[in-house]
Design an enzyme around this catalytic site. Structure first.
Site, mmCIF file in Angstrom:
data_model
loop_
_atom_site.group_PDB
_atom_site.id
_atom_site.type_symbol
_atom_site.label_atom_id
_atom_site.label_comp_id
_atom_site.label_asym_id
_atom_site.label_seq_id
_atom_site.Cartn_x
_atom_site.Cartn_y
_atom_site.Cartn_z
ATOM 1 C CG MET A 29 38.617 33.131 37.413
ATOM 2 S SD MET A 29 37.915 31.774 36.502
ATOM 3 C CE MET A 29 38.256 32.285 34.719
ATOM 4 C CG PHE A 31 47.729 35.140 33.606
ATOM 5 C CD1 PHE A 31 48.793 34.694 34.034
ATOM 6 C CD2 PHE A 31 48.086 35.728 32.257
ATOM 7 C CE1 PHE A 31 50.200 34.259 33.417
ATOM 8 C CE2 PHE A 31 49.199 35.556 31.729
ATOM 9 C CZ PHE A 31 50.165 34.994 32.096
ATOM 10 C CG LEU A 32 45.454 39.984 38.892
ATOM 11 C CD1 LEU A 32 45.656 40.502 40.017
ATOM 12 C CD2 LEU A 32 43.977 39.513 38.403
ATOM 13 C CG HIS A 36 42.004 41.566 36.373
ATOM 14 N ND1 HIS A 36 42.897 40.841 35.345
ATOM 15 C CD2 HIS A 36 40.889 40.611 36.522
ATOM 16 C CE1 HIS A 36 42.168 40.091 35.071
ATOM 17 N NE2 HIS A 36 40.977 39.798 35.746
ATOM 18 C CD GLN A 60 34.016 30.849 36.731
ATOM 19 O OE1 GLN A 60 33.892 31.254 37.853
ATOM 20 N NE2 GLN A 60 34.615 31.855 35.937
ATOM 21 C CB SER A 185 43.531 36.290 31.779
ATOM 22 O OG SER A 185 43.267 37.048 32.696
#
Length: 282
Positions: A29, A31-32, A36, A60, A185
């Site tokens: 999603m 904002f790594l 990640h 979700q 995140s």
């Protein structure tokens, strides 16, 4: 390469398949962070081509959750993915991913009855739907998911098995800060004081692990120890403390084999999760 359209990505995938390339997928999603990155690097190591999806999935998130405030920075994420070795970053819009009037849902019953599934009733339906879409679009040989979201990993493995999706789902270890806080995140939401308080998650799990190793196999007693430890931190509010079978995710009354010890805790307004698995060697 940054791709925003499904049709273009499918054409790229077709070309890769013509050349016999293996394909890895990492769904995010955005904002790594280093968590990640560990998934991307493992995918790069094991596949010829790697697609990283960056998509804040609206289906979700439940009412009053943090969809609108969830951190986003596609420029930074794109560079992060490329520097980590990804081939393509797929960043579709919600309109691209969900046709108007979409009425298909996916429910993996049983595995979603407890833990985050019980606390966030729409969450896993949205996760399963979007992950199935990405698997359908990318048709990867392997897809990589972090073990921090242990329930998500179990649910996706079951969905892939039940739907005969020809993708190997690979779980990757939790990546932590030097002080033990699991990378997330959502850690960016924390104030300086809350950031210190958040260490209580890993501290409470470490205490539980020590007790299990010593031979304390009473799940209720272990849960009580975790609960007391978390409650000693005044900024922490427990959402759940559970000990479940690591495969079925059903609560256990006694510890006989592999278990998952999972917690969700609010630090201020920020909900954080953490877990570990414990294998009883008989």
């Amino acid at each position: 390469m940054l791709v925003k359209e499904i049709k273009l990505l499918r054409n790229i995938i077709k070309d890769w398949r013509k050349h016999g390339y293996s394909i890895g997928l990492v769904t995010t999603m955005g904002f790594l962070h280093e968590g990640h990155q560990s998934l991307i690097k493992k995918a790069v190591k094991e596949n010829d081509k790697v697609v990283v999806s960056v998509f804040v999935n609206p289906t979700q998130f439940g009412p009053n959750e943090d969809f609108n405030s969830y951190p986003r920075d596609i420029d930074k994420d794109f560079k992060y993915c490329m520097d980590s070795g990804a081939t393509v970053v797929f960043n579709p819009s919600p309109e691209e991913m969900y046709l108007k009037g979409n009425c298909t849902t996916i429910n993996v019953s049983g595995l979603t009855d407890f833990l985050c599934g019980a606390k966030r009733p729409v969450h896993f339906g949205g996760v399963c739907l979007v992950v199935s879409k990405f698997l359908n679009i990318v048709t990867p040989d392997k897809a990589y998911f972090g073990e921090k979201d242990a329930q998500q990993l179990a649910v996706i493995k079951r969905m892939v098995k039940d739907l005969n999706i020809d993708t190997e789902i690979i779980g990757c270890p939790i990546i932590r800060e030097n002080d033990g806080l699991a990378k997330s995140s959502r850690n960016t939401y924390l104030s300086e004081e809350e950031r210190k308080s958040a260490l209580i998650l890993n501290k409470s799990l470490s205490l539980a692990k020590e007790e299990l190793v010593k031979g304390n196999l009473n799940p209720e007693n272990i849960k009580e120890l975790i609960t007391a430890k978390i409650n000693s931190e005044h900024l922490a509010k427990i959402d759940y403390v559970e000990i479940v079978d690591s495969e079925t995710l059903q609560p256990v009354k006694q510890i006989e084999h592999s278990i998952l010890v999972a917690i969700a805790v609010f630090i201020g307004k920020t909900r954080l999760i953490d877990n570990f698995t414990f294998e009883l060697n008989i």
